[in-house]
Design a protein around this motif. Sequence first.
Motif, PDB file in Angstrom:
ATOM      1  N   THR A   8       1.046  -1.159   0.017  1.00  0.00           N
ATOM      2  CA  THR A   8       0.181  -0.183  -0.098  1.00  0.00           C
ATOM      3  C   THR A   8       0.870   1.166  -0.032  1.00  0.00           C
ATOM      4  O   THR A   8       1.851   1.408   0.906  1.00  0.00           O
ATOM      5  N   PHE A   9       0.367   2.164  -1.001  1.00  0.00           N
ATOM      6  CA  PHE A   9       1.116   3.487  -0.855  1.00  0.00           C
ATOM      7  C   PHE A   9       0.274   4.501  -0.251  1.00  0.00           C
ATOM      8  O   PHE A   9      -0.769   4.755  -0.971  1.00  0.00           O
ATOM      9  N   THR A  23      -3.334   0.575  -3.558  1.00  0.00           N
ATOM     10  CA  THR A  23      -3.025  -0.594  -3.089  1.00  0.00           C
ATOM     11  C   THR A  23      -2.279  -1.123  -4.560  1.00  0.00           C
ATOM     12  O   THR A  23      -2.947  -0.936  -5.408  1.00  0.00           O
ATOM     13  N   LEU A  24      -1.343  -1.584  -4.639  1.00  0.00           N
ATOM     14  CA  LEU A  24      -0.724  -2.331  -5.960  1.00  0.00           C
ATOM     15  C   LEU A  24      -1.400  -3.316  -6.233  1.00  0.00           C
ATOM     16  O   LEU A  24      -1.837  -4.447  -5.552  1.00  0.00           O
ATOM     17  N   ALA A  42       2.284   7.257 -10.833  1.00  0.00           N
ATOM     18  CA  ALA A  42       2.856   6.007 -11.282  1.00  0.00           C
ATOM     19  C   ALA A  42       4.437   6.100 -11.137  1.00  0.00           C
ATOM     20  O   ALA A  42       4.894   4.888 -11.160  1.00  0.00           O
ATOM     21  N   PHE A  43       4.972   7.337 -10.969  1.00  0.00           N
ATOM     22  CA  PHE A  43       6.433   7.265 -10.582  1.00  0.00           C
ATOM     23  C   PHE A  43       6.668   6.483  -9.188  1.00  0.00           C
ATOM     24  O   PHE A  43       7.610   5.853  -8.875  1.00  0.00           O
ATOM     25  N   LEU A  44       5.634   6.857  -8.443  1.00  0.00           N
ATOM     26  CA  LEU A  44       5.790   6.301  -6.875  1.00  0.00           C
ATOM     27  C   LEU A  44       5.783   4.840  -7.166  1.00  0.00           C
ATOM     28  O   LEU A  44       6.489   3.855  -6.559  1.00  0.00           O
ATOM     29  N   ILE A  45       4.832   4.027  -7.854  1.00  0.00           N
ATOM     30  CA  ILE A  45       4.578   2.750  -8.094  1.00  0.00           C
ATOM     31  C   ILE A  45       5.816   2.125  -8.630  1.00  0.00           C
ATOM     32  O   ILE A  45       6.414   1.087  -8.166  1.00  0.00           O
ATOM     33  N   HIS A  46       6.077   2.979  -9.599  1.00  0.00           N
ATOM     34  CA  HIS A  46       7.440   2.295 -10.504  1.00  0.00           C
ATOM     35  C   HIS A  46       8.520   2.478  -9.407  1.00  0.00           C
ATOM     36  O   HIS A  46       9.586   1.638  -9.590  1.00  0.00           O
ATOM     37  N   TYR A  47       8.784   3.483  -8.344  1.00  0.00           N
ATOM     38  CA  TYR A  47       9.955   3.089  -7.575  1.00  0.00           C
ATOM     39  C   TYR A  47       9.896   2.011  -6.929  1.00  0.00           C
ATOM     40  O   TYR A  47      11.278   1.641  -6.546  1.00  0.00           O
ATOM     41  N   LEU A  48       8.998   1.303  -6.587  1.00  0.00           N
ATOM     42  CA  LEU A  48       9.288   0.187  -5.924  1.00  0.00           C
ATOM     43  C   LEU A  48       9.738  -1.027  -6.599  1.00  0.00           C
ATOM     44  O   LEU A  48      10.956  -1.717  -6.310  1.00  0.00           O
ATOM     45  N   TYR A  49       9.691  -1.040  -8.146  1.00  0.00           N
ATOM     46  CA  TYR A  49      10.458  -1.792  -8.966  1.00  0.00           C
ATOM     47  C   TYR A  49      11.714  -1.416  -9.101  1.00  0.00           C
ATOM     48  O   TYR A  49      12.646  -2.161  -9.128  1.00  0.00           O
ATOM     49  N   VAL A  50      12.094  -0.044  -9.313  1.00  0.00           N
ATOM     50  CA  VAL A  50      13.415   0.343  -9.305  1.00  0.00           C
ATOM     51  C   VAL A  50      14.348  -0.032  -8.062  1.00  0.00           C
ATOM     52  O   VAL A  50      15.281  -0.486  -8.302  1.00  0.00           O
ATOM     53  N   LEU A  51      13.629   0.048  -6.948  1.00  0.00           N
ATOM     54  CA  LEU A  51      14.053  -0.265  -5.626  1.00  0.00           C
ATOM     55  C   LEU A  51      14.833  -1.982  -5.519  1.00  0.00           C
ATOM     56  O   LEU A  51      15.858  -2.161  -5.311  1.00  0.00           O
ATOM     57  N   ILE A 116       5.086   3.726   2.145  1.00  0.00           N
ATOM     58  CA  ILE A 116       5.153   2.429   1.132  1.00  0.00           C
ATOM     59  C   ILE A 116       4.946   1.777   2.223  1.00  0.00           C
ATOM     60  O   ILE A 116       6.038   1.206   2.973  1.00  0.00           O
ATOM     61  N   GLU A 117       4.051   0.822   2.302  1.00  0.00           N
ATOM     62  CA  GLU A 117       3.897  -0.195   3.247  1.00  0.00           C
ATOM     63  C   GLU A 117       4.150  -1.526   2.707  1.00  0.00           C
ATOM     64  O   GLU A 117       3.355  -2.075   1.985  1.00  0.00           O
TER      65      GLU A 117
END
Length: 187
Positions: A8-9, A23-24, A42-51, A116-117
Amino acid sequence: MELKRPVTFHIEQLGAIKDATITLKPFMVFSGDSGLGKSYAAFLIHYLYVLLSSDRLDKFLEKKFFNFEDKFNGKEEEGDLWRISIKSLTDWINEDAVKYIAHLIGNRYLNGKVSIEIPFSESELKFSYKKEILGIDNQEIYYIAVSLGKWIYRMPQYIAQSFGGPYYSFLLKHYIIQQLFGDYAFS
């Protein structure tokens, strides 16, 4: 691939977005008028994948915890190397997410607050190690095995002196991916 546990963001403030929760899901579409913050979301969700696919966690490990070169020097007993509180990791992730978005949009002064949970099953992560001997008579090789949960990284002992951030980051990334997607993420 479906998430084992939801991510969850929570967005307190990020660009035009205020007080929102996302929620992703495996497939997500953002739509709406211009200027509502779709790109920021979209950038915030993309961040998880970049991380989980870049060296960003290396920076956390290097900044927050220890000098890698000194980790094995003079350490004789096996056991805990060090621990990370989930709170310190998630606090860093939340700050880094805003920095990442600021970099993407070219605004290094971007003001934002997100949470980001990631559903960790414990409150602390423990890296530990043990010494191993592998081989046959007169051809044994001494290894250091560093582990995080069920993930293990082995290296010859002579290399362990330079065992740095990327190796710990590798273990941490795999641990997070397993927490998100379960064991079938690696099958």
